[in-house]
Write a protein that holds these residues in place. Sequence first.
Motif, mmCIF file in Angstrom:
data_model
loop_
_atom_site.group_PDB
_atom_site.id
_atom_site.type_symbol
_atom_site.label_atom_id
_atom_site.label_comp_id
_atom_site.label_asym_id
_atom_site.label_seq_id
_atom_site.Cartn_x
_atom_site.Cartn_y
_atom_site.Cartn_z
ATOM 1 N N ASP A 2 8.350 -19.592 13.495
ATOM 2 C CA ASP A 2 9.353 -19.804 14.466
ATOM 3 C C ASP A 2 10.047 -18.507 14.834
ATOM 4 N N SER A 3 10.280 -17.727 13.854
ATOM 5 C CA SER A 3 10.823 -16.355 14.322
ATOM 6 C C SER A 3 9.838 -15.643 15.089
ATOM 7 N N ARG A 5 7.747 -16.832 17.239
ATOM 8 C CA ARG A 5 8.050 -17.349 18.956
ATOM 9 C C ARG A 5 9.163 -16.983 19.424
ATOM 10 N N LYS A 6 10.387 -16.843 18.478
ATOM 11 C CA LYS A 6 11.641 -16.319 19.227
ATOM 12 C C LYS A 6 11.435 -14.787 19.904
ATOM 13 N N ASP A 111 -1.927 -14.584 19.364
ATOM 14 C CA ASP A 111 -0.928 -14.475 18.512
ATOM 15 C C ASP A 111 -1.131 -13.255 17.425
#
Length: 184
Positions: A2-3, A5-6, A111
């Motif tokens: 998630d970090s 993605r941020k 990614d």
Amino acid sequence: MDSIRKLENTVATWFKSMPHLPEGGRKWLAYNSWWLAGIGAVLGALGALTALSAALFAGGLMSLAGDAFGTVLSGLALVVVLISFVTFVTITVLLCMAITPLREHLRRGWDYLFITLIIEAVFTVVGLILVFDVVTLLSNLISLFIGYYLLFEIQEYFGFDTVAARTLRRQGAPTPGHVTVRNK
């Protein structure tokens, strides 16, 4: 994740207003990114071997000085080269892992390339702390900028929900010259 993605969204905003490559150039980069990653993996492996050779040579040479200064320098050189070695090996492994997903235009391949650039940015900061070298810092910053710019130029071809990705999905079965976009 998630970090990451941020961070990805933050970096994407930096490049949103930049001028874009022509569509043909972006498409070429997207189609050929898998073998470019393969070349990067080979060069990364060669860089890792070079770092290891440099560590052994520099450590031996500096320890010949025999005084405290030579010992400190050989220790610092060993730390710097070992960090370089681990970084090269990590980047090489990630680039090898990215080849197949990039060839299939999966987001996972994109990614892996993004994580590789994050590692390179961290390595640049660590290198700046350990060995303050302005020329290396500038060359690393320029190469990171180019890497992030090109990566975000081809982002739409790797399973992201953009207009280009939706258009490619509507085209159906892959035909020569078209990309099949899958989300995994």
